[in-house]
Write a protein that holds these residues in place. Structure first.
Motif, PDB file in Angstrom:
ATOM      1  N   TRP A  70     -20.306  -0.443  -0.546  1.00  9.71           N
ATOM      2  CA  TRP A  70     -19.175   0.015   0.250  1.00  9.71           C
ATOM      3  C   TRP A  70     -17.863  -0.616  -0.178  1.00  9.71           C
ATOM      4  N   THR A  71     -17.896  -1.424  -1.224  1.00  7.04           N
ATOM      5  CA  THR A  71     -16.675  -2.089  -1.652  1.00  7.04           C
ATOM      6  C   THR A  71     -15.590  -1.096  -2.064  1.00  7.04           C
ATOM      7  N   ILE A  72     -15.952  -0.108  -2.869  1.00  3.67           N
ATOM      8  CA  ILE A  72     -14.950   0.862  -3.338  1.00  3.67           C
ATOM      9  C   ILE A  72     -14.425   1.728  -2.190  1.00  3.67           C
ATOM     10  N   PRO A  73     -15.292   2.337  -1.350  1.00  2.37           N
ATOM     11  CA  PRO A  73     -14.750   3.099  -0.217  1.00  2.37           C
ATOM     12  C   PRO A  73     -13.881   2.252   0.715  1.00  2.37           C
ATOM     13  N   PHE A  74     -14.314   1.037   0.990  1.00  2.00           N
ATOM     14  CA  PHE A  74     -13.529   0.178   1.876  1.00  2.00           C
ATOM     15  C   PHE A  74     -12.179  -0.151   1.244  1.00  2.00           C
ATOM     16  N   SER A  75     -12.194  -0.468  -0.039  1.00  4.79           N
ATOM     17  CA  SER A  75     -10.947  -0.781  -0.735  1.00  4.79           C
ATOM     18  C   SER A  75     -10.011   0.416  -0.721  1.00  4.79           C
ATOM     19  N   ALA A  76     -10.561   1.607  -0.959  1.00  6.68           N
ATOM     20  CA  ALA A  76      -9.742   2.818  -0.960  1.00  6.68           C
ATOM     21  C   ALA A  76      -9.092   3.049   0.407  1.00  6.68           C
ATOM     22  N   PHE A  77      -9.860   2.859   1.445  1.00  5.57           N
ATOM     23  CA  PHE A  77      -9.339   3.073   2.787  1.00  5.57           C
ATOM     24  C   PHE A  77      -8.216   2.089   3.110  1.00  5.57           C
ATOM     25  N   VAL A  78      -8.451   0.821   2.825  1.00  6.46           N
ATOM     26  CA  VAL A  78      -7.433  -0.199   3.100  1.00  6.46           C
ATOM     27  C   VAL A  78      -6.194   0.033   2.245  1.00  6.46           C
ATOM     28  N   GLY A  79      -6.395   0.367   0.965  1.00  9.09           N
ATOM     29  CA  GLY A  79      -5.259   0.624   0.086  1.00  9.09           C
ATOM     30  C   GLY A  79      -4.404   1.780   0.566  1.00  9.09           C
ATOM     31  N   ALA A  80      -5.035   2.824   1.079  1.00 12.98           N
ATOM     32  CA  ALA A  80      -4.288   3.973   1.592  1.00 12.98           C
ATOM     33  C   ALA A  80      -3.448   3.588   2.802  1.00 12.98           C
ATOM     34  N   LEU A  81      -4.036   2.865   3.721  1.00 13.00           N
ATOM     35  CA  LEU A  81      -3.315   2.496   4.929  1.00 13.00           C
ATOM     36  C   LEU A  81      -2.174   1.517   4.634  1.00 13.00           C
ATOM     37  N   ILE A  82      -2.399   0.586   3.718  1.00 12.36           N
ATOM     38  CA  ILE A  82      -1.334  -0.353   3.346  1.00 12.36           C
ATOM     39  C   ILE A  82      -0.161   0.400   2.713  1.00 12.36           C
ATOM     40  N   THR A  83      -0.478   1.384   1.869  1.00 10.33           N
ATOM     41  CA  THR A  83       0.591   2.150   1.215  1.00 10.33           C
ATOM     42  C   THR A  83       1.406   2.944   2.223  1.00 10.33           C
ATOM     43  N   VAL A  84       0.730   3.566   3.190  1.00  8.57           N
ATOM     44  CA  VAL A  84       1.448   4.302   4.226  1.00  8.57           C
ATOM     45  C   VAL A  84       2.369   3.362   5.011  1.00  8.57           C
ATOM     46  N   ALA A  85       1.851   2.178   5.353  1.00  7.43           N
ATOM     47  CA  ALA A  85       2.677   1.205   6.071  1.00  7.43           C
ATOM     48  C   ALA A  85       3.895   0.806   5.246  1.00  7.43           C
ATOM     49  N   LEU A  86       3.709   0.635   3.933  1.00  8.71           N
ATOM     50  CA  LEU A  86       4.822   0.262   3.058  1.00  8.71           C
ATOM     51  C   LEU A  86       5.868   1.362   3.002  1.00  8.71           C
ATOM     52  N   VAL A  87       5.401   2.619   2.921  1.00  9.24           N
ATOM     53  CA  VAL A  87       6.340   3.744   2.905  1.00  9.24           C
ATOM     54  C   VAL A  87       7.196   3.739   4.163  1.00  9.24           C
TER      55      VAL A  87
END
Length: 339
Positions: free
Chosen positions: A114-131
């Motif tokens: 689950w490392t890759i799915p979890f990383s993808a999910f967190v990365g997406a949310l962090i990017t949205v927050a940054l935007v």
């Protein structure tokens, strides 16, 4: 179309269209369960382990991903007042891709498979927050973020994250990792299991229900910010909530399927041609059509060059890109004719 025309059109066409889309989804789902290197009769679908353990979870993921991306695209196109907006416009897909690529290249395994799915999910949310941190600088004075600013910031961050992905890929220490990165970036549903379904089903179903529940707000946003505010809508809050829902849907989809493009662009446009822009019918129909689109594309990916399996995202792009080009040219022609 005037505001008074929308309910009348919905009464006539929406039930038929939604019903037809539901039938298409059921047929696509059943046929996808049946066909493959091993053909399974319809009567044996519930008992054959090839179906219950391999095909069913993969097809359910395809349906969830297609519905999520289609509804996300419809929301973003309305909120941004941009017909070319899609789930990648605020950097969601790119943020997920960067996190997943870095996890693959570095060999991270803190959550096992689950490392890759979890990383993808967190990365997406962090990017949205940054935007939002960048684009919502105007929110400090109560004015909120300009949709055009959000689009431009999302495009800039997407370009930057694309460079990060290229750098990470170029420096992958092993060819096997490079291959994994390539497959993930192009969208792949191979080896999806019931555990992946468990990860995706609740966020996507809840997100879809809440998005459809926001149809009234989306319809008001179509009329323009001034009209929406006059109607009693808190535009800034509605925009934030709707984009958060779109981000949740896209992040969850990308986390379990990799990056699949064109669904959020093509499907909403196709549905609007039939039903118009009323989101009460547009969103549920787009969800059904998006699910069918990805299921059909995945079935083609499994079958067209059997036993060689193409990636689902590649087939979606092959089908979606010419359709979108046709729709784009048709829209330009209509505008040129003043229609």
């Amino acid at each position: 179309m005037s505001r008074t025309d929308v309910p009348r059109k919905l009464k006539i066409t929406a039930p038929l269209t939604i019903g037809s889309a539901l039938v298409l989804l059921v047929v696509a789902f059943a046929l996808s369960l049946m066909v493959g290197p091993v053909t399974v009769p319809l009567a044996d679908l519930g008992t054959n382990p090839v179906v219950t353990e391999i095909r069913a979870p993969r097809i359910i993921i395809a349906a969830l991903v297609g519905a999520a991306l289609a509804v996300s695209g419809a929301i973003m196109q309305t909120v941004f007042h941009n017909p070319l907006a899609d789930p990648g416009i605020v950097g969601v897909s790119s943020g997920a891709a960067v996190a997943a690529v870095l996890a693959i290249v570095t060999g991270a395994s803190f959550f096992g498979q689950w490392t890759i799915p979890f990383s993808a999910f967190v990365g997406a949310l962090i990017t949205v927050a940054l935007v939002y941190l960048i684009a919502n600088s105007r929110a400090m004075d109560g004015r909120g973020a300009d949709p055009a600013t959000l689009v431009l910031v999302g495009m800039a961050i997407t370009a930057f994250l694309g460079a990060v992905i290229s750098a990470a890929t170029a420096n992958a220490p092993q060819d096997s990792e490079l291959r994994s990165v390539t497959f993930w970036l192009n969208g792949d549903l191979v080896s999806r299991t019931w555990e992946h379904v468990g990860v995706a089903i609740i966020p996507i179903i809840v997100g879809l229900i809440l998005a459809i529940g926001g149809s009234r707000d989306l319809n008001l946003l179509l009329l323009g910010e001034s009209t929406a505010q006059t109607s009693g809508l808190n535009v800034n809050r509605a925009r934030l909530i709707l984009l958060a829902l779109a981000a949740l849907l896209t992040a969850t989809a990308v986390a379990v399927s990799g990056t699949i493009t064109f669904v959020g662009l093509v499907v909403p446009h196709l549905v609007r041609i039939i039903l118009g822009a009323d989101h009460r019918a547009l969103l549920p129909t787009a969800a059904l059509v998006g699910a069918s689109f990805v299921i059909i594309s995945d079935t083609i990916a499994r079958m067209i060059f059997s036993p060689i399996v193409l990636q689902t995202g590649v087939v979606v792009a092959f089908i979606g890109s010419p359709i979108f080009l046709y729709l784009l040219l048709a829209m330009r022609k209509r505008r040129g004719l003043g229609l």
